[in-house]
Design an enzyme around this catalytic site. Structure first.
Site, PDB file in Angstrom:
ATOM      1  N   GLU A  80       0.807  -1.232   0.000  1.00 58.87           N
ATOM      2  CA  GLU A  80       0.000   0.000   0.000  1.00 58.87           C
ATOM      3  C   GLU A  80       0.837   1.277   0.000  1.00 58.87           C
ATOM      4  O   GLU A  80       0.595   2.193   0.794  1.00 58.87           O
ATOM      5  CB  GLU A  80      -0.984  -0.025   1.177  1.00 58.87           C
ATOM      6  CG  GLU A  80      -1.872  -1.262   1.131  1.00 58.87           C
ATOM      7  CD  GLU A  80      -2.819  -1.401   2.329  1.00 58.87           C
ATOM      8  OE1 GLU A  80      -2.844  -0.519   3.200  1.00 58.87           O
ATOM      9  OE2 GLU A  80      -3.552  -2.411   2.369  1.00 58.87           O
TER      10      GLU A  80
ATOM     11  N   GLU B 121      -6.533 -10.434  -1.544  1.00 60.15           N
ATOM     12  CA  GLU B 121      -7.344 -10.155  -0.343  1.00 60.15           C
ATOM     13  C   GLU B 121      -8.825 -10.059  -0.720  1.00 60.15           C
ATOM     14  O   GLU B 121      -9.553  -9.164  -0.290  1.00 60.15           O
ATOM     15  CB  GLU B 121      -6.876  -8.853   0.332  1.00 60.15           C
ATOM     16  CG  GLU B 121      -5.401  -8.855   0.695  1.00 60.15           C
ATOM     17  CD  GLU B 121      -4.961  -7.669   1.538  1.00 60.15           C
ATOM     18  OE1 GLU B 121      -5.827  -6.915   2.035  1.00 60.15           O
ATOM     19  OE2 GLU B 121      -3.739  -7.487   1.699  1.00 60.15           O
TER      20      GLU B 121
HETATM   21  O1  9MR Z   1      -7.756  -7.998   8.291  1.00 56.23           O
HETATM   22  C1  9MR Z   1      -6.815  -7.198   8.977  1.00 56.23           C
HETATM   23  C2  9MR Z   1      -7.398  -6.707  10.284  1.00 56.23           C
HETATM   24  O2  9MR Z   1      -7.597  -7.786  11.187  1.00 56.23           O
HETATM   25  C3  9MR Z   1      -6.481  -5.663  10.899  1.00 56.23           C
HETATM   26  O3  9MR Z   1      -7.085  -5.100  12.050  1.00 56.23           O
HETATM   27  C4  9MR Z   1      -6.200  -4.573   9.869  1.00 56.23           C
HETATM   28  C5  9MR Z   1      -5.303  -3.499  10.447  1.00 56.23           C
HETATM   29  O4  9MR Z   1      -5.034  -2.506   9.523  1.00 56.23           O
HETATM   30  O5  9MR Z   1      -5.598  -5.147   8.733  1.00 56.23           O
HETATM   31  C6  9MR Z   1      -6.447  -6.032   8.082  1.00 56.23           C
HETATM   32  O6  9MR Z   1      -5.835  -6.532   6.912  1.00 56.23           O
HETATM   33  C7  9MR Z   1      -5.467  -5.570   5.923  1.00 56.23           C
HETATM   34  C8  9MR Z   1      -4.272  -6.091   5.186  1.00 56.23           C
HETATM   35  O7  9MR Z   1      -3.241  -6.405   6.099  1.00 56.23           O
HETATM   36  C9  9MR Z   1      -3.770  -5.105   4.145  1.00 56.23           C
HETATM   37  N1  9MR Z   1      -4.820  -4.718   3.224  1.00 56.23           N
HETATM   38  C10 9MR Z   1      -6.076  -4.300   3.861  1.00 56.23           C
HETATM   39  C11 9MR Z   1      -6.551  -5.369   4.852  1.00 56.23           C
HETATM   40  C12 9MR Z   1      -7.900  -4.982   5.426  1.00 56.23           C
HETATM   41  O8  9MR Z   1      -7.785  -3.821   6.170  1.00 56.23           O
END
Ligand code: 9MR
Length: 365
Positions: free
Chosen positions: A131, A236
């Site tokens: 990102e 994702e």
């Molecule tokens: O699914 C993840 C969630 O449990 C966390 O709290 C969050 C924190 O930012 O991150 C989520 O996963 C993310 C992923 O690592 C990167 N792309 C976006 C995903 C959804 O937010």
């Protein structure tokens, strides 16, 4: 799922701790039955694996990797360099002042060598930078960018490659299916390649909703990225079915659902019409993926069942969302069936094409 798409790509899921430790036996069994690749939803993020400067916490990550090995799955690493879920000490000194470039580069290097090195030969590939792009396609003004400068990406990929020369290197991002961010990624891929980085694949996160992105946009994005000589993975995948609450891409409005029940309309189950719309939506996206199967290695869902999805808490906390293929009781939804049907149609079409070319050859002889 993994058998249905065997000829196309791996089918993966992002796992939480209860799944890879087996404490949730039902979901662990579901993962083993359905998926042949896994990603760590949170276990390998900096704040979890490296919470303090001289302290690494590899317990959960080790169990994640062991789970994948025991079940002969392709194991993915996520994520090394990201602006979220990274502790403040990485970017600041004890007085809260930003560290300098050399300090941050040194810290990045220690982290990457320690984490990638530990799983060398076991984790197949890494989301090295996650990102890094802003919505307008420029590089995000993250602490990495501000302290190190735009070359922090090249440094991160060089370090990851040095730490495990056989590991695949990915760039992973959301909302890159269309618009200026897609163009920004095309520029970024070219820059990384010009700097000598061998990027294996771009990860399109594909956090979708019922209308966005269009299948055409996904089709174009995969084509455009692949044309630059990289594989394209879906990393994702999920489909949000709830009202968007006015949140833009990446904005966490942090609303509490109690403030507006209209934001949480399906607490007693998903109406059949929406269930069908979700099934059609999954089918149209998978039709694009199978079309591009030769350019893709993997389609990974961000979660296993609706119960555990991050979309129950973003961008509004405490909602009841339905973004995945398995319901809260781990049962397959109509969307699961429609995804399998898409695989079946692809297989039938290939079979027919093979038959046609065989009979053409027959005529020629
Ligand atoms: O699914 C993840 C969630 O449990 C966390 O709290 C969050 C924190 O930012 O991150 C989520 O996963 C993310 C992923 O690592 C990167 N792309 C976006 C995903 C959804 O937010």
């Amino acid at each position: 799922l993994k058998d249905a798409f065997k000829a196309d790509f791996l089918v993966g899921a992002a796992l939480n701790e209860s799944q890879f430790t087996g404490s949730n036996a039902v979901e662990a069994a579901l993962v083993k039955a359905q998926f042949d690749s896994i990603s760590p939803e949170n276990a390998l993020k900096w704040e979890n694996v490296h919470p303090e400067p001289d302290h690494y916490n590899f317990g959960p990550a080790d169990r994640y990797v062991k789970f994948g090995e025991a079940n002969h799955m392709v194991i993915i690493g996520h994520a090394l360099v990201w602006h979220e879920q990274t502790p403040a000490w990485v970017f600041q000194d004890q007085n809260g002042r930003p560290v300098d470039r050399a300090t941050l580069l040194n810290c990045m290097s220690n982290h990457i060598f320690t984490v990638v090195g530990r799983y060398k030969g076991r984790i197949k590939g890494w989301d090295v930078v996650n990102e890094a792009l802003a919505a307008d396609g420029s590089l995000r003004q993250s602490p990495w960018f501000k302290i190190i400068g735009p070359d922090y990406l090249v440094k991160a990929y060089q370090l990851a490659h040095a730490a495990d020369p056989a590991a695949e290197l990915y760039y992973n991002d959301y909302a890159i299916e269309d618009g200026p961010k897609r163009q920004g990624l095309i520029r970024l891929i070219r820059q990384l390649q010009a700097a000598g980085i061998h990027l294996t694949a771009v990860g399109i996160q594909e956090h979708a909703n019922l209308n966005w992105p269009t299948p055409q946009a996904v089709d174009e994005a995969i084509t455009m990225f692949h044309r630059l000589g990289v594989k394209v993975n879906i990393t994702e995948l999920d489909i949000n079915v709830l009202p968007d609450a006015g949140a833009g891409n990446g904005a966490d409005v942090g609303l509490n659902v109690a403030s507006d029940p209209a934001l949480n309309p399906y607490t007693n189950g998903l109406p059949a019409s929406v269930q069908q719309a979700l099934a059609r939506r999954y089918a149209e996206l998978f039709a694009v993926y199978v079309k591009h199967h030769a350019d893709m290695e993997r389609v990974t869902f961000w979660g296993v069942t609706d119960a555990g999805s991050w979309l129950n808490d973003w961008p509004v906390r405490g909602r009841t969302n339905y973004p995945l293929l398995f319901d809260r009781a781990s049962q397959p939804k109509p969307a699961f069936i429609s995804v399998l049907e898409t695989a079946g149609q692809a297989k039938a079409a290939r079979h027919q094409a093979a038959g046609a070319s065989a009979s053409l050859t027959g005529t020629a002889q």
